[in-house]
Design an enzyme around this catalytic site. Structure first.
Site, PDB file in Angstrom:
ATOM      1  N   GLY A  15       0.835  -1.210   0.000  1.00  0.00           N
ATOM      2  CA  GLY A  15       0.000   0.000   0.000  1.00  0.00           C
ATOM      3  C   GLY A  15       0.866   1.254   0.000  1.00  0.00           C
ATOM      4  O   GLY A  15       1.854   1.327   0.720  1.00  0.00           O
ATOM      5  N   ARG A  76       0.842  -5.080  -5.231  1.00  0.00           N
ATOM      6  CA  ARG A  76       0.970  -6.265  -4.371  1.00  0.00           C
ATOM      7  C   ARG A  76       1.167  -7.418  -5.361  1.00  0.00           C
ATOM      8  O   ARG A  76       0.301  -7.680  -6.182  1.00  0.00           O
ATOM      9  CB  ARG A  76      -0.282  -6.464  -3.532  1.00  0.00           C
ATOM     10  CG  ARG A  76      -0.594  -5.263  -2.614  1.00  0.00           C
ATOM     11  CD  ARG A  76      -1.671  -5.589  -1.613  1.00  0.00           C
ATOM     12  NE  ARG A  76      -2.206  -4.398  -0.967  1.00  0.00           N
ATOM     13  CZ  ARG A  76      -1.701  -3.824   0.132  1.00  0.00           C
ATOM     14  NH1 ARG A  76      -0.630  -4.348   0.705  1.00  0.00           N
ATOM     15  NH2 ARG A  76      -2.253  -2.759   0.664  1.00  0.00           N
ATOM     16  N   ASP A 107       4.952  -4.949   5.888  1.00  0.00           N
ATOM     17  CA  ASP A 107       5.367  -6.316   6.226  1.00  0.00           C
ATOM     18  C   ASP A 107       5.459  -7.252   5.017  1.00  0.00           C
ATOM     19  O   ASP A 107       6.390  -8.059   4.932  1.00  0.00           O
ATOM     20  CB  ASP A 107       4.490  -6.914   7.347  1.00  0.00           C
ATOM     21  CG  ASP A 107       3.006  -6.847   7.040  1.00  0.00           C
ATOM     22  OD1 ASP A 107       2.628  -6.314   5.985  1.00  0.00           O
ATOM     23  OD2 ASP A 107       2.231  -7.347   7.867  1.00  0.00           O
ATOM     24  N   THR A 130       4.273   2.492   5.566  1.00  0.00           N
ATOM     25  CA  THR A 130       2.879   2.016   5.601  1.00  0.00           C
ATOM     26  C   THR A 130       2.107   2.889   6.588  1.00  0.00           C
ATOM     27  O   THR A 130       2.659   3.275   7.615  1.00  0.00           O
ATOM     28  CB  THR A 130       2.779   0.537   6.049  1.00  0.00           C
ATOM     29  OG1 THR A 130       1.407   0.260   6.420  1.00  0.00           O
ATOM     30  CG2 THR A 130       3.660   0.193   7.234  1.00  0.00           C
ATOM     31  N   ASP A 132      -0.062   1.877   8.427  1.00  0.00           N
ATOM     32  CA  ASP A 132      -0.533   1.026   9.532  1.00  0.00           C
ATOM     33  C   ASP A 132       0.306   1.112  10.812  1.00  0.00           C
ATOM     34  O   ASP A 132      -0.151   0.690  11.874  1.00  0.00           O
ATOM     35  CB  ASP A 132      -0.568  -0.442   9.083  1.00  0.00           C
ATOM     36  CG  ASP A 132      -1.665  -0.708   8.074  1.00  0.00           C
ATOM     37  OD1 ASP A 132      -2.531   0.168   7.886  1.00  0.00           O
ATOM     38  OD2 ASP A 132      -1.657  -1.799   7.471  1.00  0.00           O
ATOM     39  N   ASP A 134       2.737  -0.707  11.865  1.00  0.00           N
ATOM     40  CA  ASP A 134       2.721  -2.013  12.522  1.00  0.00           C
ATOM     41  C   ASP A 134       4.028  -2.790  12.371  1.00  0.00           C
ATOM     42  O   ASP A 134       4.029  -4.013  12.344  1.00  0.00           O
ATOM     43  CB  ASP A 134       1.546  -2.848  11.983  1.00  0.00           C
ATOM     44  CG  ASP A 134       1.632  -3.050  10.475  1.00  0.00           C
ATOM     45  OD1 ASP A 134       2.468  -2.392   9.828  1.00  0.00           O
ATOM     46  OD2 ASP A 134       0.874  -3.862   9.944  1.00  0.00           O
ATOM     47  N   ARG A 176      -6.188  -3.450   8.637  1.00  0.00           N
ATOM     48  CA  ARG A 176      -6.726  -4.810   8.547  1.00  0.00           C
ATOM     49  C   ARG A 176      -6.291  -5.623   9.764  1.00  0.00           C
ATOM     50  O   ARG A 176      -7.058  -6.368  10.333  1.00  0.00           O
ATOM     51  CB  ARG A 176      -6.196  -5.455   7.259  1.00  0.00           C
ATOM     52  CG  ARG A 176      -7.038  -6.564   6.743  1.00  0.00           C
ATOM     53  CD  ARG A 176      -6.725  -6.927   5.310  1.00  0.00           C
ATOM     54  NE  ARG A 176      -5.436  -6.470   4.834  1.00  0.00           N
ATOM     55  CZ  ARG A 176      -5.191  -6.119   3.580  1.00  0.00           C
ATOM     56  NH1 ARG A 176      -6.154  -6.151   2.689  1.00  0.00           N
ATOM     57  NH2 ARG A 176      -3.989  -5.739   3.208  1.00  0.00           N
TER      58      ARG A 176
HETATM   59  O1  F6P Z   1      -1.403  -1.729   4.544  1.00  0.00           O
HETATM   60  C1  F6P Z   1      -1.967  -0.498   4.370  1.00  0.00           C
HETATM   61  C2  F6P Z   1      -3.443  -0.610   4.124  1.00  0.00           C
HETATM   62  O2  F6P Z   1      -3.916   0.681   3.851  1.00  0.00           O
HETATM   63  C3  F6P Z   1      -4.260  -1.276   5.233  1.00  0.00           C
HETATM   64  O3  F6P Z   1      -4.558  -0.419   6.308  1.00  0.00           O
HETATM   65  C4  F6P Z   1      -5.467  -1.728   4.484  1.00  0.00           C
HETATM   66  O4  F6P Z   1      -6.085  -2.797   5.147  1.00  0.00           O
HETATM   67  C5  F6P Z   1      -4.900  -2.156   3.165  1.00  0.00           C
HETATM   68  O5  F6P Z   1      -3.704  -1.407   2.987  1.00  0.00           O
HETATM   69  C6  F6P Z   1      -5.803  -1.946   1.968  1.00  0.00           C
HETATM   70  O6  F6P Z   1      -5.152  -2.440   0.842  1.00  0.00           O
HETATM   71  P1  F6P Z   1      -5.626  -2.250  -0.662  1.00  0.00           P
HETATM   72  O7  F6P Z   1      -5.406  -0.817  -1.036  1.00  0.00           O
HETATM   73  O8  F6P Z   1      -4.761  -3.167  -1.447  1.00  0.00           O
HETATM   74  O9  F6P Z   1      -7.068  -2.599  -0.668  1.00  0.00           O
END
Ligand code: F6P
Length: 328
Positions: A15, A76, A107, A130, A132, A134, A176
């Protein structure tokens, strides 16, 4: 080791997060200052597999410090999870003369970087990017501060309308597996309840809180729901609450991807610059399979393996307790 690295490849993956561009700029300029060449790998690991790689110089990162998103694009990439995918990626970057990597991401990015570096003996330094927050080994990840500011701005605006109508709002924020944004913004936005992936809150327990808020004549009530909360998201929580408790007129707002965009805060720009600079310095000192991060006001390094212990990342219990006290 310093002299053996000639060309550093930099990429963003997973992300996107505000501050990634400021970080790319710092990596490119530090490497060039140190006499190294730099390649930008587009779309993260996918770009390695597809050989989507560009040469970069100091001017190719002009005027990007203040921009959200990532000029190198991101993805991804499922193919990189396979041995064949990684072999293709390795052959491509070797052909491009890349002999060291800076990986900016979360991660998933670090899991790939760790395996790739071991398999092909290629030096890699990771930078935590990120929203997050985390990753174990850095108090803050790139983008977290900006995302928090975006969320607070939204909560404040929702509070205005909620108070005007005596409404209950369920606001869903990203995360998430991580409740960092939910907890932090819940506190900063004065939420009456916060639902986190790391800590189960039953619907009956939540209703008790809402009943007491109503009894105490609160004119508005805000419940922050982290995306990964076990009750299944803000719409589900709202539905289940309303089946049993209809005191308030309830509304749901999902903040979604707007949390990932926007110009990085000054904190994220400085952090991005420091981490990008430190990543290159560490690569040139012969470090590999590490993440550079911030502890207090110091830039520190943690092995990628350890940084991935984020899965065991614990939210501060005292902050969780405090939210209940301050919401009375
Ligand atoms: O990892 C960052 C994040 O924004 C999370 O908080 C979220 O769950 C996820 O990416 C959403 O991913 P995508 O944009 O691939 O739907």
């Amino acid at each position: 080791m310093e002299n053996s690295i000639k060309r550093i490849g930099v990429f963003t993956s997973g992300g996107d997060a505000p501050g990634m561009n400021a970080c790319i700029r710092a990596v490119v300029r530090t490497a060039i200052y140190e006499g190294k060449k730099v390649s930008g790998i587009l779309h993260g690991y996918q770009g390695m597999i597809d050989k989507n790689i560009i040469a970069m110089d100091s001017r190719s990162v002009s005027n990007i410090l203040q921009l959200g998103g990532t000029i190198l694009k991101t993805a991804r990439c499922l193919d990189f999870r396979t041995t064949e995918g990684r072999l293709k990626a390795y052959n491509n970057i070797k052909e491009e003369g890349i002999d060291a990597l800076v990986a900016i991401g979360g991660d998933g990015t670090f899991t790939g970087a760790e395996v790739f570096s071991r398999e092909f003996d290629i030096p890699v330094v990771g930078i935590p990017g990120t929203i997050d927050n985390d990753l174990y080994g850095s108090d803050f990840t790139l983008g977290y501060d900006t995302a928090n500011n975006t969320v607070i701005d939204a909560i404040d605006k929702i509070r205005d309308t909620a108070a005007s109508h005596d409404r209950l709002f369920f606001i869903e924020v990203m995360g998430r597996d991580s409740g960092c944004i939910a907890l932090n913004c819940g506190i900063a936005g004065g939420a009456e309840a916060i639902l986190l992936p790391e800590k189960e809150t039953g619907i009956d327990e939540l209703i008790q809180k809402l009943e007491s808020a109503a009894k105490d004549k609160k004119s508005s009530t805000i419940v922050i729901v982290a995306e990964g909360d076990k009750n299944g998201g803000a719409y589900n929580v709202a539905k289940r609450v309303q089946e049993k408790f209809d005191f308030y007129d309830a509304k749901v707002t999902i903040l979604g991807h707007l949390q990932r965009g926007g110009s990085p805060s000054s904190f994220d720009r400085v952090l991005a610059s420091r981490l990008g600079f430190a990543a290159v310095k560490n690569l040139l000192r012969g470090q590999t399979r590490i993440m550079v991060g911030l502890r207090g006001n110091d830039i520190v390094t943690t092995s990628l393996e350890e940084a991935l212990r984020s899965k065991e990342f614990k939210l501060a219990e005292d902050m969780i307790e405090m939210t209940n006290v301050l919401a009375i």
